[in-house]
Write a protein that holds these residues in place. Structure first.
Motif, PDB file in Angstrom:
ATOM      1  N   GLU A   7      -0.749   1.366 -15.270  1.00  0.00           N
ATOM      2  CA  GLU A   7      -1.053   1.546 -13.997  1.00  0.00           C
ATOM      3  C   GLU A   7      -0.591   2.695 -12.898  1.00  0.00           C
ATOM      4  O   GLU A   7      -0.779   2.846 -11.784  1.00  0.00           O
TER       5      GLU A   7
ATOM      6  N   ASN B  97      -2.230   7.344  -3.507  1.00  0.00           N
ATOM      7  CA  ASN B  97      -3.500   6.838  -3.431  1.00  0.00           C
ATOM      8  C   ASN B  97      -4.255   8.292  -2.919  1.00  0.00           C
ATOM      9  O   ASN B  97      -3.733   9.155  -3.000  1.00  0.00           O
TER      10      ASN B  97
ATOM     11  N   ASN C  27      -3.523   4.182  -6.406  1.00  0.00           N
ATOM     12  CA  ASN C  27      -3.888   3.472  -5.358  1.00  0.00           C
ATOM     13  C   ASN C  27      -3.139   2.583  -4.618  1.00  0.00           C
ATOM     14  O   ASN C  27      -3.614   1.678  -3.666  1.00  0.00           O
ATOM     15  N   GLU C  28      -1.851   2.759  -4.862  1.00  0.00           N
ATOM     16  CA  GLU C  28      -0.860   2.154  -3.846  1.00  0.00           C
ATOM     17  C   GLU C  28      -0.033   3.059  -3.463  1.00  0.00           C
ATOM     18  O   GLU C  28      -0.655   3.888  -2.275  1.00  0.00           O
ATOM     19  N   TYR C  29       0.985   3.747  -3.979  1.00  0.00           N
ATOM     20  CA  TYR C  29       1.583   4.756  -3.397  1.00  0.00           C
ATOM     21  C   TYR C  29       1.025   5.840  -3.740  1.00  0.00           C
ATOM     22  O   TYR C  29       0.631   6.793  -2.893  1.00  0.00           O
TER      23      TYR C  29
END
Ligand code: MG
Length: 452
Positions: free
Chosen positions: A100, A18, A14-16
Protein backbone atom coordinates in the motif's frame (compact mmCIF):
# COMPACT_ATOMS: atom_id res chain seq x y z
CA UNK A 1 7.46 17.87 10.12
CA UNK A 2 10.42 16.41 8.26
CA UNK A 3 9.35 15.26 4.82
CA UNK A 4 12.38 13.18 3.97
CA UNK A 5 13.21 10.00 5.84
CA UNK A 6 16.27 7.83 5.29
CA UNK A 7 15.03 6.97 1.81
CA UNK A 8 13.07 9.88 0.45
CA UNK A 9 9.42 10.64 1.23
CA UNK A 10 7.29 7.61 2.07
CA UNK A 11 3.65 7.01 2.89
CA UNK A 12 0.45 5.22 2.02
CA UNK A 13 -0.37 5.85 -1.62
CA UNK A 14 -3.20 8.30 -2.33
CA UNK A 15 -3.47 9.10 1.38
CA UNK A 16 -0.35 10.86 2.62
CA UNK A 17 1.49 10.18 -0.61
CA UNK A 18 -1.00 11.70 -3.01
CA UNK A 19 -0.68 13.47 -6.39
CA UNK A 20 -0.66 16.93 -4.76
CA UNK A 21 2.41 16.00 -2.76
CA UNK A 22 4.09 14.60 -5.88
CA UNK A 23 3.31 17.75 -7.92
CA UNK A 24 4.60 20.03 -5.20
CA UNK A 25 7.72 18.03 -4.45
CA UNK A 26 8.61 18.06 -8.14
CA UNK A 27 7.90 21.80 -8.23
CA UNK A 28 10.19 22.20 -5.22
CA UNK A 29 12.92 20.33 -7.06
CA UNK A 30 12.42 22.52 -10.14
CA UNK A 31 12.62 25.63 -7.98
CA UNK A 32 15.76 24.31 -6.30
CA UNK A 33 17.30 23.71 -9.73
CA UNK A 34 16.55 27.26 -10.84
CA UNK A 35 14.05 26.07 -13.47
CA UNK A 36 16.97 24.76 -15.53
CA UNK A 37 17.95 21.29 -16.63
CA UNK A 38 16.59 17.87 -17.44
CA UNK A 39 15.06 15.48 -14.95
CA UNK A 40 14.50 11.77 -15.57
CA UNK A 41 11.37 10.42 -13.86
CA UNK A 42 10.56 6.74 -13.35
CA UNK A 43 8.71 4.40 -11.03
CA UNK A 44 8.70 0.83 -9.73
CA UNK A 45 5.80 -1.59 -10.32
CA UNK A 46 3.48 -0.26 -7.59
CA UNK A 47 -0.11 0.36 -8.70
CA UNK A 48 0.05 4.02 -7.70
CA UNK A 49 3.31 4.48 -9.63
CA UNK A 50 1.76 5.81 -12.82
CA UNK A 51 -0.48 8.23 -10.91
CA UNK A 52 2.37 9.68 -8.85
CA UNK A 53 4.81 9.70 -11.75
CA UNK A 54 2.34 11.66 -13.89
CA UNK A 55 1.91 14.18 -11.08
CA UNK A 56 5.67 14.52 -10.62
CA UNK A 57 6.08 15.03 -14.37
CA UNK A 58 3.46 17.79 -14.36
CA UNK A 59 5.11 19.48 -11.39
CA UNK A 60 8.57 19.40 -12.97
CA UNK A 61 7.30 20.72 -16.31
CA UNK A 62 5.46 23.57 -14.58
CA UNK A 63 8.75 24.89 -13.21
CA UNK A 64 10.42 24.74 -16.60
CA UNK A 65 12.40 21.52 -16.19
CA UNK A 66 12.64 19.26 -19.22
CA UNK A 67 11.38 15.77 -18.43
CA UNK A 68 12.36 12.33 -19.67
CA UNK A 69 9.82 9.69 -18.64
CA UNK A 70 11.80 6.46 -18.24
CA UNK A 71 8.85 4.24 -17.32
CA UNK A 72 9.19 1.32 -14.90
CA UNK A 73 12.79 1.01 -13.75
CA UNK A 74 14.83 -0.38 -10.89
CA UNK A 75 16.30 2.46 -8.81
CA UNK A 76 19.91 1.68 -9.84
CA UNK A 77 18.82 1.68 -13.50
CA UNK A 78 17.45 5.25 -13.37
CA UNK A 79 20.46 6.29 -11.27
CA UNK A 80 22.81 5.09 -13.98
CA UNK A 81 20.77 6.90 -16.63
CA UNK A 82 20.68 10.16 -14.66
CA UNK A 83 24.45 10.06 -14.30
CA UNK A 84 24.86 9.91 -18.08
CA UNK A 85 21.84 11.78 -19.47
CA UNK A 86 20.10 14.05 -16.94
CA UNK A 87 20.73 16.70 -14.30
CA UNK A 88 18.55 15.06 -11.67
CA UNK A 89 16.12 12.21 -11.24
CA UNK A 90 12.89 11.39 -9.45
CA UNK A 91 12.02 7.79 -8.71
CA UNK A 92 8.60 6.82 -7.43
CA UNK A 93 9.28 3.85 -5.16
CA UNK A 94 8.76 2.59 -1.64
CA UNK A 95 11.55 0.02 -2.03
CA UNK A 96 10.82 -2.88 0.35
CA UNK A 97 7.75 -1.38 2.08
CA UNK A 98 4.40 -3.22 1.90
CA UNK A 99 2.05 -3.00 -1.10
CA UNK A 100 0.00 0.00 0.00
CA UNK A 101 3.02 2.29 0.31
CA UNK A 102 4.79 4.42 -2.19
CA UNK A 103 7.60 6.95 -2.05
CA UNK A 104 9.36 9.76 -3.85
CA UNK A 105 13.09 9.85 -3.98
CA UNK A 106 15.39 12.38 -5.67
CA UNK A 107 18.57 11.49 -7.48
CA UNK A 108 21.52 13.87 -7.81
CA UNK A 109 23.02 14.73 -11.20
CA UNK A 110 25.90 12.29 -10.73
CA UNK A 111 23.41 9.45 -10.20
CA UNK A 112 24.03 9.17 -6.45
CA UNK A 113 21.32 9.62 -3.82
CA UNK A 114 20.34 13.26 -3.30
CA UNK A 115 22.47 14.94 -0.59
CA UNK A 116 20.77 15.61 2.76
CA UNK A 117 21.38 19.36 2.61
CA UNK A 118 19.73 19.42 -0.82
CA UNK A 119 16.72 17.60 0.61
CA UNK A 120 16.55 20.16 3.42
CA UNK A 121 16.52 23.02 0.89
CA UNK A 122 13.78 21.31 -1.09
CA UNK A 123 11.81 20.79 2.10
CA UNK A 124 12.08 24.51 2.86
CA UNK A 125 10.79 25.40 -0.61
CA UNK A 126 7.95 22.88 -0.23
CA UNK A 127 6.79 24.34 3.10
CA UNK A 128 7.12 27.92 1.82
CA UNK A 129 4.86 27.01 -1.12
CA UNK A 130 6.84 29.50 -3.24
CA UNK A 131 7.48 27.64 -6.46
CA UNK A 132 9.28 29.07 -9.45
CA UNK A 133 6.39 28.46 -11.83
CA UNK A 134 7.21 29.58 -15.36
CA UNK A 135 5.07 31.35 -17.95
CA UNK A 136 3.32 29.23 -20.58
CA UNK A 137 6.03 29.46 -23.23
CA UNK A 138 8.72 28.31 -20.81
CA UNK A 139 7.08 25.13 -19.54
CA UNK A 140 9.45 22.20 -20.01
CA UNK A 141 9.78 19.79 -22.90
CA UNK A 142 8.74 16.15 -22.55
CA UNK A 143 9.93 12.90 -24.04
CA UNK A 144 9.99 9.24 -23.13
CA UNK A 145 12.97 6.91 -23.26
CA UNK A 146 12.04 3.23 -23.32
CA UNK A 147 15.67 2.09 -23.55
CA UNK A 148 16.80 2.89 -20.02
CA UNK A 149 16.85 -0.66 -18.62
CA UNK A 150 18.58 -1.97 -21.71
CA UNK A 151 21.29 0.70 -21.38
CA UNK A 152 21.70 -0.14 -17.73
CA UNK A 153 22.02 -3.88 -18.36
CA UNK A 154 24.61 -3.34 -21.06
CA UNK A 155 26.71 -1.45 -18.54
CA UNK A 156 26.14 -3.97 -15.76
CA UNK A 157 27.46 -6.68 -18.09
CA UNK A 158 30.46 -4.51 -18.95
CA UNK A 159 31.28 -4.21 -15.25
CA UNK A 160 32.02 -7.95 -14.89
CA UNK A 161 33.97 -10.62 -16.74
CA UNK A 162 31.00 -11.81 -18.76
CA UNK A 163 32.97 -14.40 -20.71
CA UNK A 164 33.98 -16.52 -17.73
CA UNK A 165 30.40 -16.39 -16.45
CA UNK A 166 28.94 -17.43 -19.82
CA UNK A 167 31.34 -20.36 -20.04
CA UNK A 168 29.97 -21.83 -16.84
CA UNK A 169 26.31 -21.98 -17.97
CA UNK A 170 25.03 -21.49 -14.43
CA UNK A 171 21.56 -22.51 -13.40
CA UNK A 172 19.99 -19.73 -11.31
CA UNK A 173 16.56 -19.43 -9.72
CA UNK A 174 15.40 -15.86 -9.14
CA UNK A 175 12.55 -14.30 -7.22
CA UNK A 176 12.08 -10.69 -8.26
CA UNK A 177 8.92 -10.43 -6.16
CA UNK A 178 6.89 -8.81 -9.01
CA UNK A 179 8.99 -5.66 -8.49
CA UNK A 180 11.00 -3.52 -10.89
CA UNK A 181 13.80 -6.09 -10.99
CA UNK A 182 11.43 -8.34 -12.95
CA UNK A 183 12.31 -6.13 -15.94
CA UNK A 184 16.06 -6.54 -15.56
CA UNK A 185 17.34 -9.55 -13.61
CA UNK A 186 15.92 -12.32 -15.86
CA UNK A 187 17.40 -10.60 -18.93
CA UNK A 188 20.72 -9.94 -17.27
CA UNK A 189 21.11 -13.60 -16.36
CA UNK A 190 20.08 -14.78 -19.83
CA UNK A 191 22.68 -12.45 -21.32
CA UNK A 192 25.22 -14.00 -18.98
CA UNK A 193 24.46 -17.43 -20.41
CA UNK A 194 22.56 -18.71 -17.38
CA UNK A 195 19.66 -21.08 -17.37
CA UNK A 196 17.11 -18.93 -15.54
CA UNK A 197 14.11 -20.14 -13.55
CA UNK A 198 11.85 -17.39 -12.29
CA UNK A 199 9.40 -16.86 -9.46
CA UNK A 200 7.29 -13.71 -9.20
CA UNK A 201 8.92 -12.27 -12.31
CA UNK A 202 5.77 -10.66 -13.72
CA UNK A 203 5.69 -6.93 -12.88
CA UNK A 204 2.59 -6.59 -10.68
CA UNK A 205 1.90 -3.85 -8.17
CA UNK A 206 -0.53 -5.99 -6.20
CA UNK A 207 2.50 -8.09 -5.27
CA UNK A 208 0.51 -11.35 -5.44
CA UNK A 209 3.59 -13.49 -4.87
CA UNK A 210 5.25 -12.00 -1.79
CA UNK A 211 5.85 -8.72 -0.01
CA UNK A 212 8.61 -6.58 -1.56
CA UNK A 213 10.96 -7.19 1.39
CA UNK A 214 13.18 -10.20 0.53
CA UNK A 215 13.25 -11.55 4.09
CA UNK A 216 14.36 -15.19 4.54
CA UNK A 217 10.86 -16.27 5.62
CA UNK A 218 9.41 -14.88 2.37
CA UNK A 219 11.84 -16.90 0.28
CA UNK A 220 11.00 -20.47 1.25
CA UNK A 221 9.67 -21.30 -2.25
CA UNK A 222 12.82 -19.90 -3.81
CA UNK A 223 14.93 -21.96 -1.46
CA UNK A 224 12.95 -25.12 -2.25
CA UNK A 225 13.20 -24.59 -5.98
CA UNK A 226 16.97 -24.07 -5.81
CA UNK A 227 17.36 -27.43 -4.09
CA UNK A 228 14.79 -29.22 -6.23
CA UNK A 229 16.39 -28.14 -9.51
CA UNK A 230 20.00 -28.48 -8.42
CA UNK A 231 20.61 -24.82 -9.23
CA UNK A 232 23.90 -23.09 -8.46
CA UNK A 233 22.12 -20.42 -6.46
CA UNK A 234 18.98 -18.40 -5.87
CA UNK A 235 18.65 -14.62 -5.85
CA UNK A 236 15.89 -12.25 -4.71
CA UNK A 237 15.44 -8.49 -5.07
CA UNK A 238 13.54 -5.99 -2.98
CA UNK A 239 10.82 -3.93 -4.73
CA UNK A 240 13.15 -1.49 -6.52
CA UNK A 241 16.06 -3.90 -7.02
CA UNK A 242 18.79 -1.86 -5.40
CA UNK A 243 19.16 -4.68 -2.91
CA UNK A 244 19.62 -8.39 -3.50
CA UNK A 245 19.97 -11.45 -1.31
CA UNK A 246 21.15 -14.95 -2.14
CA UNK A 247 20.33 -18.58 -1.44
CA UNK A 248 23.19 -21.07 -1.70
CA UNK A 249 23.10 -24.33 -3.67
CA UNK A 250 21.77 -26.16 -0.58
CA UNK A 251 18.81 -23.82 -0.30
CA UNK A 252 20.30 -21.89 2.64
CA UNK A 253 19.81 -18.13 2.94
CA UNK A 254 23.13 -16.26 2.96
CA UNK A 255 23.20 -13.84 5.88
CA UNK A 256 23.59 -10.33 4.40
CA UNK A 257 26.51 -9.46 6.68
CA UNK A 258 28.32 -12.52 5.35
CA UNK A 259 27.43 -11.52 1.80
CA UNK A 260 28.88 -8.05 2.38
CA UNK A 261 32.16 -9.36 3.81
CA UNK A 262 32.39 -12.10 1.18
CA UNK A 263 32.05 -9.53 -1.58
CA UNK A 264 34.57 -7.18 0.08
CA UNK A 265 37.04 -10.06 0.31
CA UNK A 266 36.64 -10.88 -3.38
CA UNK A 267 36.96 -7.27 -4.54
CA UNK A 268 40.08 -6.81 -2.39
CA UNK A 269 41.68 -9.91 -3.89
CA UNK A 270 41.50 -8.17 -7.25
CA UNK A 271 42.03 -4.55 -6.35
CA UNK A 272 43.56 -2.89 -3.30
CA UNK A 273 41.98 0.21 -1.80
CA UNK A 274 39.84 1.41 1.09
CA UNK A 275 36.42 -0.07 1.82
CA UNK A 276 33.48 1.66 3.55
CA UNK A 277 30.59 0.42 5.70
CA UNK A 278 28.23 1.78 8.40
CA UNK A 279 28.89 1.29 12.13
CA UNK A 280 26.06 -1.23 12.26
CA UNK A 281 27.99 -3.66 10.04
CA UNK A 282 29.73 -6.77 11.21
CA UNK A 283 33.30 -6.91 12.47
CA UNK A 284 33.81 -9.26 9.53
CA UNK A 285 34.40 -6.19 7.37
CA UNK A 286 37.22 -5.06 9.68
CA UNK A 287 38.76 -8.55 9.58
CA UNK A 288 38.58 -8.67 5.79
CA UNK A 289 40.16 -5.19 5.49
CA UNK A 290 42.91 -6.11 7.93
CA UNK A 291 43.73 -9.33 6.07
CA UNK A 292 43.97 -7.40 2.81
CA UNK A 293 46.04 -4.65 4.44
CA UNK A 294 43.63 -1.88 3.47
CA UNK A 295 41.83 0.87 5.35
CA UNK A 296 38.22 0.42 6.47
CA UNK A 297 36.13 3.57 6.98
CA UNK A 298 33.02 3.36 9.19
CA UNK A 299 30.13 5.76 8.54
CA UNK A 300 26.74 6.64 9.97
CA UNK A 301 23.95 4.26 8.94
CA UNK A 302 22.39 4.91 5.51
CA UNK A 303 23.63 4.08 2.03
CA UNK A 304 24.08 7.75 1.13
CA UNK A 305 26.65 8.13 3.93
CA UNK A 306 28.48 5.07 2.66
CA UNK A 307 28.42 6.30 -0.95
CA UNK A 308 29.62 9.82 -0.09
CA UNK A 309 32.49 8.47 2.01
CA UNK A 310 33.43 6.11 -0.81
CA UNK A 311 33.75 9.06 -3.19
CA UNK A 312 35.81 10.97 -0.66
CA UNK A 313 38.36 8.19 0.01
CA UNK A 314 38.25 6.64 -3.47
CA UNK A 315 37.08 3.32 -2.08
CA UNK A 316 37.05 0.13 -4.14
CA UNK A 317 33.93 -1.25 -2.46
CA UNK A 318 31.32 -0.43 0.14
CA UNK A 319 27.91 -1.44 1.36
CA UNK A 320 25.48 -2.21 4.12
CA UNK A 321 24.55 -5.47 5.79
CA UNK A 322 21.10 -5.55 4.20
CA UNK A 323 22.01 -6.65 0.70
CA UNK A 324 22.81 -3.10 -0.45
CA UNK A 325 26.19 -3.34 -2.14
CA UNK A 326 28.00 -0.48 -3.89
CA UNK A 327 30.48 -1.05 -6.71
CA UNK A 328 32.15 2.29 -7.47
CA UNK A 329 33.65 1.11 -10.78
CA UNK A 330 30.03 0.87 -11.94
CA UNK A 331 28.27 3.60 -9.94
CA UNK A 332 28.09 5.10 -6.44
CA UNK A 333 24.83 3.57 -5.34
CA UNK A 334 23.42 0.24 -4.18
CA UNK A 335 23.04 -2.02 -7.16
CA UNK A 336 21.42 -5.43 -6.92
CA UNK A 337 22.06 -6.42 -10.54
CA UNK A 338 25.79 -5.77 -10.35
CA UNK A 339 25.93 -7.66 -7.05
CA UNK A 340 24.31 -10.64 -8.76
CA UNK A 341 26.66 -10.53 -11.74
CA UNK A 342 29.63 -10.22 -9.38
CA UNK A 343 28.53 -13.25 -7.37
CA UNK A 344 28.42 -15.25 -10.62
CA UNK A 345 31.90 -13.99 -11.46
CA UNK A 346 33.08 -15.29 -8.08
CA UNK A 347 31.31 -18.63 -8.57
CA UNK A 348 33.00 -18.94 -11.97
CA UNK A 349 36.21 -19.36 -9.98
CA UNK A 350 34.96 -22.84 -9.08
CA UNK A 351 33.86 -22.55 -5.44
CA UNK A 352 30.27 -23.15 -4.40
CA UNK A 353 28.30 -20.36 -2.76
CA UNK A 354 28.10 -22.25 0.55
CA UNK A 355 31.90 -22.60 0.58
CA UNK A 356 32.35 -18.90 -0.11
CA UNK A 357 30.03 -18.03 2.74
CA UNK A 358 32.20 -20.10 5.07
CA UNK A 359 35.34 -18.30 3.92
CA UNK A 360 34.63 -15.21 6.02
CA UNK A 361 35.07 -15.09 9.82
CA UNK A 362 32.19 -16.29 11.96
CA UNK A 363 30.36 -13.92 14.31
CA UNK A 364 27.11 -14.05 16.19
CA UNK A 365 24.53 -11.34 16.70
CA UNK A 366 21.76 -10.46 19.11
CA UNK A 367 19.32 -7.58 18.84
CA UNK A 368 16.36 -6.09 20.62
CA UNK A 369 14.64 -2.76 21.21
CA UNK A 370 13.64 -0.81 24.30
CA UNK A 371 10.85 1.80 24.46
CA UNK A 372 12.04 5.29 25.32
CA UNK A 373 10.12 8.40 26.35
CA UNK A 374 12.85 10.78 25.27
CA UNK A 375 15.39 9.03 23.08
CA UNK A 376 17.72 12.02 22.95
CA UNK A 377 17.96 12.46 26.74
CA UNK A 378 18.38 8.73 27.23
CA UNK A 379 21.17 8.58 24.66
CA UNK A 380 22.97 11.46 26.40
CA UNK A 381 22.82 9.59 29.70
CA UNK A 382 24.02 6.35 28.14
CA UNK A 383 26.95 8.23 26.67
CA UNK A 384 27.77 9.80 30.02
CA UNK A 385 27.60 6.49 31.80
CA UNK A 386 29.75 4.75 29.20
CA UNK A 387 32.48 7.36 29.52
CA UNK A 388 32.28 7.30 33.33
CA UNK A 389 32.80 3.54 33.18
CA UNK A 390 35.82 4.15 30.97
CA UNK A 391 34.36 2.12 28.10
CA UNK A 392 35.72 2.56 24.61
CA UNK A 393 32.98 4.21 22.58
CA UNK A 394 32.35 5.37 19.04
CA UNK A 395 29.65 8.03 18.57
CA UNK A 396 29.58 8.21 14.77
CA UNK A 397 25.93 7.10 14.83
CA UNK A 398 24.32 6.30 18.17
CA UNK A 399 26.75 4.85 20.70
CA UNK A 400 28.86 1.86 19.79
CA UNK A 401 30.64 0.34 22.77
CA UNK A 402 33.70 -1.59 21.73
CA UNK A 403 34.88 -4.51 23.83
CA UNK A 404 37.87 -6.79 23.33
CA UNK A 405 35.64 -9.58 22.07
CA UNK A 406 32.66 -7.80 20.56
CA UNK A 407 30.56 -4.66 20.44
CA UNK A 408 27.14 -3.31 21.20
CA UNK A 409 25.48 -0.53 19.21
CA UNK A 410 22.79 1.57 20.89
CA UNK A 411 20.83 3.70 18.40
CA UNK A 412 17.59 5.63 18.65
CA UNK A 413 15.02 4.95 15.94
CA UNK A 414 14.44 7.89 13.61
CA UNK A 415 10.70 7.30 13.42
CA UNK A 416 9.52 5.55 16.62
CA UNK A 417 10.00 6.17 20.39
CA UNK A 418 12.36 3.22 20.74
CA UNK A 419 16.07 2.60 21.09
CA UNK A 420 17.58 -0.31 19.20
CA UNK A 421 20.31 -2.44 20.68
CA UNK A 422 22.46 -4.59 18.45
CA UNK A 423 25.40 -6.70 19.61
CA UNK A 424 28.00 -8.89 17.98
CA UNK A 425 30.58 -11.31 19.36
CA UNK A 426 32.51 -14.45 18.50
CA UNK A 427 30.08 -16.56 20.56
CA UNK A 428 26.27 -16.44 20.67
CA UNK A 429 26.12 -16.29 24.50
CA UNK A 430 28.56 -13.39 24.55
CA UNK A 431 26.53 -11.49 21.92
CA UNK A 432 23.45 -11.91 24.10
CA UNK A 433 25.37 -10.84 27.19
CA UNK A 434 26.57 -7.68 25.43
CA UNK A 435 23.07 -6.97 24.21
CA UNK A 436 21.80 -7.31 27.79
CA UNK A 437 24.47 -4.87 29.02
CA UNK A 438 23.20 -2.42 26.42
CA UNK A 439 19.60 -2.97 27.52
CA UNK A 440 20.58 -2.39 31.17
CA UNK A 441 22.33 0.85 30.30
CA UNK A 442 19.33 2.12 28.36
CA UNK A 443 16.84 1.14 31.07
CA UNK A 444 19.08 2.70 33.75
CA UNK A 445 19.32 5.92 31.74
CA UNK A 446 15.57 5.92 31.14
CA UNK A 447 14.88 5.62 34.91
CA UNK A 448 17.40 8.33 35.74
CA UNK A 449 15.67 10.68 33.27
CA UNK A 450 12.29 10.04 34.87
CA UNK A 451 13.64 10.70 38.40
CA UNK A 452 15.17 13.97 37.29
MG1 MG B 1 15.33 -0.77 -2.21
Amino acid sequence: MALFGTNGVRGIANEYLNPELAVNLARSLGTYMGSKGTVAIGCDTRISGQMLKSAAIAGALSTGLNVIDVGIVPTPSIQYYVRDYADAGIVITASHNPREYNGIKFIAGDGSEFPRDGEKEIEKIYYSGKYALVSWEKTGSFKTDPGVNEYYLKNVINSVDAEIIRNRRFKVVIDTGCGAGSLTLPFLLSELGCQVLTLGAQPDGTFPWRNPEPAPEALTELSKLVKMTGADMGAAHDGDADRIVFIDENGEFINEEILLAMMAKYILENEKGPIVTPVSSSQRMADVAKDAGVELYWTAVGSINVARKMMEVNAVFGGEGNGGLIFPRHQYCRDGAVACAKILEILAGGKKLSELAKSVPEYFNAKTKVPSEDTQATMERVKLEASELGLKIDTLDGIKILYEDGWVLIRPSGTEPIIRIFAEAKKQERAEELMQEGVNMVIGAEKASILE
